[in-house]
Design an enzyme around this catalytic site. Structure first.
Site, short mmCIF file in Angstrom:
data_model
loop_
_atom_site.label_atom_id
_atom_site.label_comp_id
_atom_site.label_asym_id
_atom_site.label_seq_id
_atom_site.Cartn_x
_atom_site.Cartn_y
_atom_site.Cartn_z
N ASP A 99 0.84 -1.20 0.00
CA ASP A 99 0.00 0.00 0.00
C ASP A 99 0.87 1.25 0.00
OD1 ASP A 99 0.79 -0.65 2.70
OD2 ASP A 99 -0.67 0.81 3.45
N GLU A 164 0.01 -0.90 5.86
CA GLU A 164 1.09 -0.33 6.66
C GLU A 164 0.93 1.17 6.79
OE1 GLU A 164 4.81 1.29 8.04
OE2 GLU A 164 3.85 1.75 6.15
N1 BES Z 1 8.72 3.14 5.37
C1 BES Z 1 8.10 3.92 6.38
C2 BES Z 1 8.80 3.84 7.71
C3 BES Z 1 10.11 4.57 7.82
C4 BES Z 1 10.22 5.90 7.49
C5 BES Z 1 11.19 3.90 8.32
C6 BES Z 1 11.44 6.55 7.63
C7 BES Z 1 12.41 4.55 8.46
C8 BES Z 1 12.53 5.88 8.11
C9 BES Z 1 6.66 3.46 6.55
O1 BES Z 1 6.01 3.18 5.36
C10 BES Z 1 5.86 4.56 7.20
O2 BES Z 1 5.66 5.57 6.59
N2 BES Z 1 5.39 4.31 8.41
C11 BES Z 1 4.50 5.19 9.08
C12 BES Z 1 3.88 4.39 10.19
C13 BES Z 1 2.60 4.92 10.75
C14 BES Z 1 1.50 4.95 9.75
C15 BES Z 1 2.22 4.09 11.96
C16 BES Z 1 5.27 6.39 9.62
O3 BES Z 1 6.43 6.27 10.00
O4 BES Z 1 4.67 7.48 9.64
MN MN Z 2 7.09 2.04 4.15
MN MN Z 3 5.44 5.09 4.44
#
Ligand code: BES
Ligand code: MN
Ligand code: MN
Length: 477
Positions: A99, A164
């Protein structure tokens, strides 16, 4: 005893030859996948999320992965598949998400988000980096290995999620229900990236998340601000008053007990951050800001990787149009989130946030605070054999030892794997650090993507060379 050198090499000339011969087809397939607008947060894209899941399932079937299933969750489906014929070899669970984030503001994109284009070494489009590109490179590594060798050096299980970007609401339940099927020696999550300057890196820490919405309500309809101004509380002012009291001028969060469970940084933690080759001036230039801002007493990388935050994500209410309209808005709202660090608990932080907001709420309005989800922070071990194998694979393919970085983003499933499924995790991600994930003009470095395919295959060789026993040490099973 185990050795640290690779003995089997499935990443040989045949493998490289296959990748070379299929380069164009691979790029077309990458683009096809990105064309599916699988935005998990928007209900009108639910069918697209399912289409993306089915696209992956068909691809897995085609390349020879078995037991492929589009598994229902009550939300967007999870795609499962496995290849388990490496008798006696380690088993790895691979997780990515299909997603993507919404694309607004659309007018800032230089090309349509779901019509990927290649410009030089870059491919542009929503999800090319986060996380479809990384998912796709796993498919391509598996394809090339199975096509050239008829087998994999280890056993692989794939779990590709579709929620996610909207807090993985149904994932926890699915993981618990599929615990047996997902058993592995460790998990690889490919959803992170490289360090500033596009230096190869392994993420060894992620922050958790508390996300809440605040709704402040006054009257049932807007009031004339001449007729009522001065005699009633204004919900928009009330939202501003509450937000202003959540942090002090130095960036310290004022919610009682907020910092109680934060594990203080050790000297070794400070040293690890200080050792990273961080060019703060270049970072600031890239952001185009007059200066950086954050909590007193911590460096920029520490503030990002090891300290909690509290941020307003959006604030709205009242008149937003052109010109002047004189009203007391009937209601106003804010979305507030905190990035959490070990050992903060998202539920406890939400309760502390809610209690404090209600306590400081000005009189004359109704204030409601509700949770929009959350997740636990995690720290993954640098010295785990799986992390060591990933490091060797990165060094062999990118020609440079990786850095180890505690990152600011959140992948709540990491803590779930570690704590609920007893799976050690390696965060093996390939995004360039300035990839504009979640923003307009998201891009992926095609060299990272291409070399990433080789890294993944090389890592499986490294893991095979270690053998299963390497992963049983100290696990108590
Ligand atoms: N890939 C990211 C997570 C990420 C961002 C890891 C930057 C390391 C560095 C993931 O898709 C993401 O955006 N996660 C969300 C999680 C939330 C919806 C609980 C985030 O970090 O905002
Ligand atoms: Mn991600
Ligand atoms: Mn993300």
């Amino acid at each position: 005893m185990t050795t640290t050198t690779t003995t089997t090499t499935t990443t040989d000339e045949a493998f490289e030859g296959y990748l070379g011969a299929h380069a164009q087809e691979r790029l077309e397939s990458y683009k096809d996948f990105v064309r599916i607008p699988s935005i998990s947060a928007l209900p009108e894209h639910a069918a697209d999320c399912r289409r993306a899941a089915e696209w992956i399932a068909a691809d897995l079937e085609r390349i020879g992965v078995e037991h492929v299933e589009v598994s229902e969750t009550g939300g967007h489906p999870i795609v499962y598949g496995d290849w388990l014929h490496a008798a006696g070899a380690p088993t790895v669970l691979v997780y990515c998400h299909y997603d993507v984030q919404p694309v607004d503001p659309l007018d800032l994109w230089t090309s349509p988000p779901f019509e990927p284009v290649v410009v030089g070494d870059r491919i542009l489009g929503r999800g090319v980096a986060d996380d479809k590109g990384q998912l796709h490179l796993h498919l391509r590594a598996t394809e090339a290995l199975l096509a050239t060798h008829g087998s994999l050096p280890i056993n692989l299980k794939f779990a590709f999620e579709g929620e996610e970007e909207s807090s993985s609401v149904n994932l926890e339940h699915w993981l618990a229900a599929n615990r047996e099927r997902l058993a592995a020696d460790f998990a690889v999550i490919s959803d992170t990236g490289f360090f500033e300057g596009n230096l190869p890196a392994i993420t060894v820490g992620l922050r958790g998340m508390m996300y809440a919405q605040m709704d402040v309500t006054g009257t049932s309809v807007d009031l004339h601000s001449g007729g009522y101004g001065g005699v009633v509380q204004n919900p928009a002012n009330a939202v501003a008053t509450i937000i202003a009291r959540l942090k002090d001028a130095d960036g310290r969060i004022l919610i009682p007990e907020f910092y109680d469970d934060v594990v203080p940084m050790t000297e070794a933690d400070h040293a690890a951050f200080a050792a990273l080759p961080f060019d703060e001036a270049a970072y600031l230039r890239r952001l185009g800001l007059p200066e950086l801002f954050g909590e007193e007493g911590y460096t920029t990388l520490e503030r990002r990787g090891a300290r909690p935050t509290l941020d307003v994500n959006g604030i709205w209410g009242g008149f937003q149009g052109e010109g002047a309209k004189t009203i007391i808005p009937a209601h106003a709202h804010a979305k507030v989130s905190s990035r959490l660090v070990p050992d903060q608990d998202p539920d406890q932080i939400f309760e502390a946030f809610r209690a404090f907001v209600l306590e400081i709420a000005p009189p004359g309005v109704r204030v409601d605070v509700r949770s929009l989800g959350g997740g636990y922070p995690s720290v993954t071990p640098i010295d785990h054999p799986a992390t060591r194998a990933a490091a060797r694979a990165l060094e062999a393919t990118f020609g440079r030892e990786p850095l180890y970085v505690r990152e600011g983003g959140s992948i709540p499933v990491c803590a779930t794997f570690e704590n609920k499924l007893d799976l050690p995790v390696v965060l093996l991600g390939f995004d360039p650090p300035d990839q504009q994930a979640h923003a307009p003009n998201e891009w992926m470095d095609l060299r990272n993507y291409e070399t990433g395919i080789r890294t993944v295959a090389r890592m499986w060789d490294e893991v095979a060379a270690l053998g299963r026993d390497a992963f049983r040490v100290g696990t108590g099973v």
